[in-house]
Write a protein that holds these residues in place. Sequence first.
Motif, PDB file in Angstrom:
ATOM      1  N   ASP A   1       8.039   5.098   2.050  1.00 46.76           N
ATOM      2  CA  ASP A   1       7.918   4.325   3.283  1.00 46.76           C
ATOM      3  C   ASP A   1       6.532   4.605   3.845  1.00 46.76           C
ATOM      4  O   ASP A   1       6.251   5.713   4.293  1.00 46.76           O
ATOM      5  N   LEU A   2       5.693   3.604   3.816  1.00 45.92           N
ATOM      6  CA  LEU A   2       4.316   3.754   4.255  1.00 45.92           C
ATOM      7  C   LEU A   2       4.214   4.283   5.681  1.00 45.92           C
ATOM      8  O   LEU A   2       3.323   5.066   6.004  1.00 45.92           O
ATOM      9  N   SER A   3       5.173   3.923   6.518  1.00 41.73           N
ATOM     10  CA  SER A   3       5.123   4.363   7.912  1.00 41.73           C
ATOM     11  C   SER A   3       5.360   5.868   8.069  1.00 41.73           C
ATOM     12  O   SER A   3       5.132   6.429   9.132  1.00 41.73           O
ATOM     13  N   ARG A   4       5.801   6.535   6.992  1.00 47.58           N
ATOM     14  CA  ARG A   4       6.080   7.978   7.074  1.00 47.58           C
ATOM     15  C   ARG A   4       4.991   8.844   6.442  1.00 47.58           C
ATOM     16  O   ARG A   4       5.115  10.067   6.400  1.00 47.58           O
ATOM     17  N   VAL A   5       3.911   8.217   5.983  1.00 47.20           N
ATOM     18  CA  VAL A   5       2.835   8.976   5.347  1.00 47.20           C
ATOM     19  C   VAL A   5       2.229   9.979   6.319  1.00 47.20           C
ATOM     20  O   VAL A   5       1.994  11.133   5.968  1.00 47.20           O
ATOM     21  N   SER A   6       1.989   9.575   7.556  1.00 45.99           N
ATOM     22  CA  SER A   6       1.376  10.511   8.511  1.00 45.99           C
ATOM     23  C   SER A   6       2.312  11.679   8.818  1.00 45.99           C
ATOM     24  O   SER A   6       1.850  12.801   9.036  1.00 45.99           O
ATOM     25  N   SER A   7       3.628  11.447   8.799  1.00 46.84           N
ATOM     26  CA  SER A   7       4.583  12.546   9.006  1.00 46.84           C
ATOM     27  C   SER A   7       4.568  13.502   7.818  1.00 46.84           C
ATOM     28  O   SER A   7       4.695  14.714   7.986  1.00 46.84           O
ATOM     29  N   LEU A   8       4.404  12.957   6.630  1.00 45.98           N
ATOM     30  CA  LEU A   8       4.342  13.788   5.430  1.00 45.98           C
ATOM     31  C   LEU A   8       3.090  14.663   5.470  1.00 45.98           C
ATOM     32  O   LEU A   8       3.101  15.799   4.983  1.00 45.98           O
ATOM     33  N   ALA A   9       2.023  14.170   6.095  1.00 44.00           N
ATOM     34  CA  ALA A   9       0.776  14.926   6.191  1.00 44.00           C
ATOM     35  C   ALA A   9       0.900  16.140   7.097  1.00 44.00           C
ATOM     36  O   ALA A   9       0.086  17.049   7.031  1.00 44.00           O
ATOM     37  N   ARG A  10       1.903  16.162   7.961  1.00 47.34           N
ATOM     38  CA  ARG A  10       2.118  17.303   8.875  1.00 47.34           C
ATOM     39  C   ARG A  10       3.563  17.786   8.710  1.00 47.34           C
ATOM     40  O   ARG A  10       4.354  17.703   9.643  1.00 47.34           O
ATOM     41  N   PRO A  11       3.878  18.335   7.524  1.00 48.03           N
ATOM     42  CA  PRO A  11       5.267  18.697   7.244  1.00 48.03           C
ATOM     43  C   PRO A  11       5.849  19.754   8.178  1.00 48.03           C
ATOM     44  O   PRO A  11       7.037  19.776   8.424  1.00 48.03           O
TER      45      PRO A  11
ATOM     46  N   VAL B   1      -2.870  13.829   2.169  1.00 50.52           N
ATOM     47  CA  VAL B   1      -1.899  13.093   1.369  1.00 50.52           C
ATOM     48  C   VAL B   1      -2.663  12.053   0.567  1.00 50.52           C
ATOM     49  O   VAL B   1      -3.404  11.252   1.129  1.00 50.52           O
ATOM     50  N   VAL B   2      -2.497  12.096  -0.751  1.00 51.53           N
ATOM     51  CA  VAL B   2      -3.107  11.110  -1.637  1.00 51.53           C
ATOM     52  C   VAL B   2      -1.980  10.247  -2.182  1.00 51.53           C
ATOM     53  O   VAL B   2      -1.022  10.753  -2.763  1.00 51.53           O
ATOM     54  N   VAL B   3      -2.085   8.951  -1.964  1.00 54.39           N
ATOM     55  CA  VAL B   3      -1.059   8.015  -2.404  1.00 54.39           C
ATOM     56  C   VAL B   3      -1.508   7.362  -3.705  1.00 54.39           C
ATOM     57  O   VAL B   3      -2.649   6.909  -3.819  1.00 54.39           O
ATOM     58  N   ILE B   4      -0.612   7.339  -4.674  1.00 56.84           N
ATOM     59  CA  ILE B   4      -0.875   6.638  -5.933  1.00 56.84           C
ATOM     60  C   ILE B   4      -0.329   5.230  -5.764  1.00 56.84           C
ATOM     61  O   ILE B   4       0.876   5.022  -5.680  1.00 56.84           O
ATOM     62  N   ALA B   5      -1.251   4.264  -5.666  1.00 55.33           N
ATOM     63  CA  ALA B   5      -0.892   2.874  -5.380  1.00 55.33           C
ATOM     64  C   ALA B   5      -0.523   2.131  -6.656  1.00 55.33           C
ATOM     65  O   ALA B   5      -1.098   2.369  -7.716  1.00 55.33           O
ATOM     66  N   GLU B   6       0.416   1.223  -6.524  1.00 60.70           N
ATOM     67  CA  GLU B   6       0.862   0.414  -7.654  1.00 60.70           C
ATOM     68  C   GLU B   6      -0.082  -0.751  -7.933  1.00 60.70           C
ATOM     69  O   GLU B   6      -0.112  -1.267  -9.032  1.00 60.70           O
TER      70      GLU B   6
ATOM     71  N   GLN C   1      -3.781  -3.600   0.449  1.00 56.39           N
ATOM     72  CA  GLN C   1      -2.823  -2.511   0.300  1.00 56.39           C
ATOM     73  C   GLN C   1      -3.508  -1.160   0.467  1.00 56.39           C
ATOM     74  O   GLN C   1      -2.992  -0.267   1.128  1.00 56.39           O
ATOM     75  N   VAL C   2      -4.685  -1.010  -0.121  1.00 54.83           N
ATOM     76  CA  VAL C   2      -5.440   0.239   0.015  1.00 54.83           C
ATOM     77  C   VAL C   2      -5.759   0.485   1.487  1.00 54.83           C
ATOM     78  O   VAL C   2      -5.575   1.592   1.999  1.00 54.83           O
ATOM     79  N   ALA C   3      -6.198  -0.548   2.188  1.00 49.68           N
ATOM     80  CA  ALA C   3      -6.515  -0.412   3.617  1.00 49.68           C
ATOM     81  C   ALA C   3      -5.275  -0.020   4.413  1.00 49.68           C
ATOM     82  O   ALA C   3      -5.340   0.832   5.304  1.00 49.68           O
ATOM     83  N   ALA C   4      -4.137  -0.616   4.092  1.00 50.21           N
ATOM     84  CA  ALA C   4      -2.891  -0.298   4.801  1.00 50.21           C
ATOM     85  C   ALA C   4      -2.489   1.153   4.581  1.00 50.21           C
ATOM     86  O   ALA C   4      -2.057   1.839   5.513  1.00 50.21           O
ATOM     87  N   VAL C   5      -2.636   1.640   3.361  1.00 49.41           N
ATOM     88  CA  VAL C   5      -2.285   3.031   3.052  1.00 49.41           C
ATOM     89  C   VAL C   5      -3.198   3.994   3.808  1.00 49.41           C
ATOM     90  O   VAL C   5      -2.739   4.985   4.383  1.00 49.41           O
ATOM     91  N   LEU C   6      -4.488   3.703   3.846  1.00 52.90           N
ATOM     92  CA  LEU C   6      -5.421   4.565   4.571  1.00 52.90           C
ATOM     93  C   LEU C   6      -5.154   4.528   6.075  1.00 52.90           C
ATOM     94  O   LEU C   6      -5.196   5.561   6.740  1.00 52.90           O
ATOM     95  N   ARG C   7      -4.842   3.355   6.607  1.00 55.90           N
ATOM     96  CA  ARG C   7      -4.493   3.250   8.035  1.00 55.90           C
ATOM     97  C   ARG C   7      -3.229   4.038   8.358  1.00 55.90           C
ATOM     98  O   ARG C   7      -3.063   4.546   9.465  1.00 55.90           O
ATOM     99  N   ALA C   8      -2.318   4.139   7.385  1.00 51.10           N
ATOM    100  CA  ALA C   8      -1.059   4.861   7.589  1.00 51.10           C
ATOM    101  C   ALA C   8      -1.251   6.371   7.619  1.00 51.10           C
ATOM    102  O   ALA C   8      -0.320   7.106   7.913  1.00 51.10           O
ATOM    103  N   GLY C   9      -2.455   6.838   7.303  1.00 54.75           N
ATOM    104  CA  GLY C   9      -2.728   8.264   7.397  1.00 54.75           C
ATOM    105  C   GLY C   9      -3.032   8.968   6.093  1.00 54.75           C
ATOM    106  O   GLY C   9      -3.224  10.179   6.078  1.00 54.75           O
TER     107      GLY C   9
END
Length: 107
Positions: free
Chosen positions: A54-64, A72-77, A83-91
């Motif tokens: 869930d992209l909206s939870r990336v920033s929460s994962l960054a502060r466990p 947090v490094v996301v491996i994009a499909e 999509q890359v911009a959205a992932v970076l904006r998500a944290g």
Amino acid sequence: MASIRRGALARKIAGIFPSPIRVLDAGSLEEAFSLSKDASPDCILIGESVSGFDLSRVSSLARPNGGPAVPVVVIAETDSADQVAAVLRAGAYDVLQRLTGCSARVD
């Protein structure tokens, strides 16, 4: 185009660091949260294809543990710029594109 394989990626990461590191593997986003809270990682890699991603939870994962952010490094499909911009904006700290292995980060 080569895809990123878990074993090869783990070996590549281990080769970057001078001391031994542990690579923890999670089968779902919830398991990743649990492992990151217990293990206090220095970096988290997570694929968009992991169960429950869930992209909206990336920033929460960054502060466990609620402390300083863990990169947090996301491996994009896909290699879509949107999509890359959205992932970076998500944290996310960076995005690796699954098909090419290329990083989106520009230092």
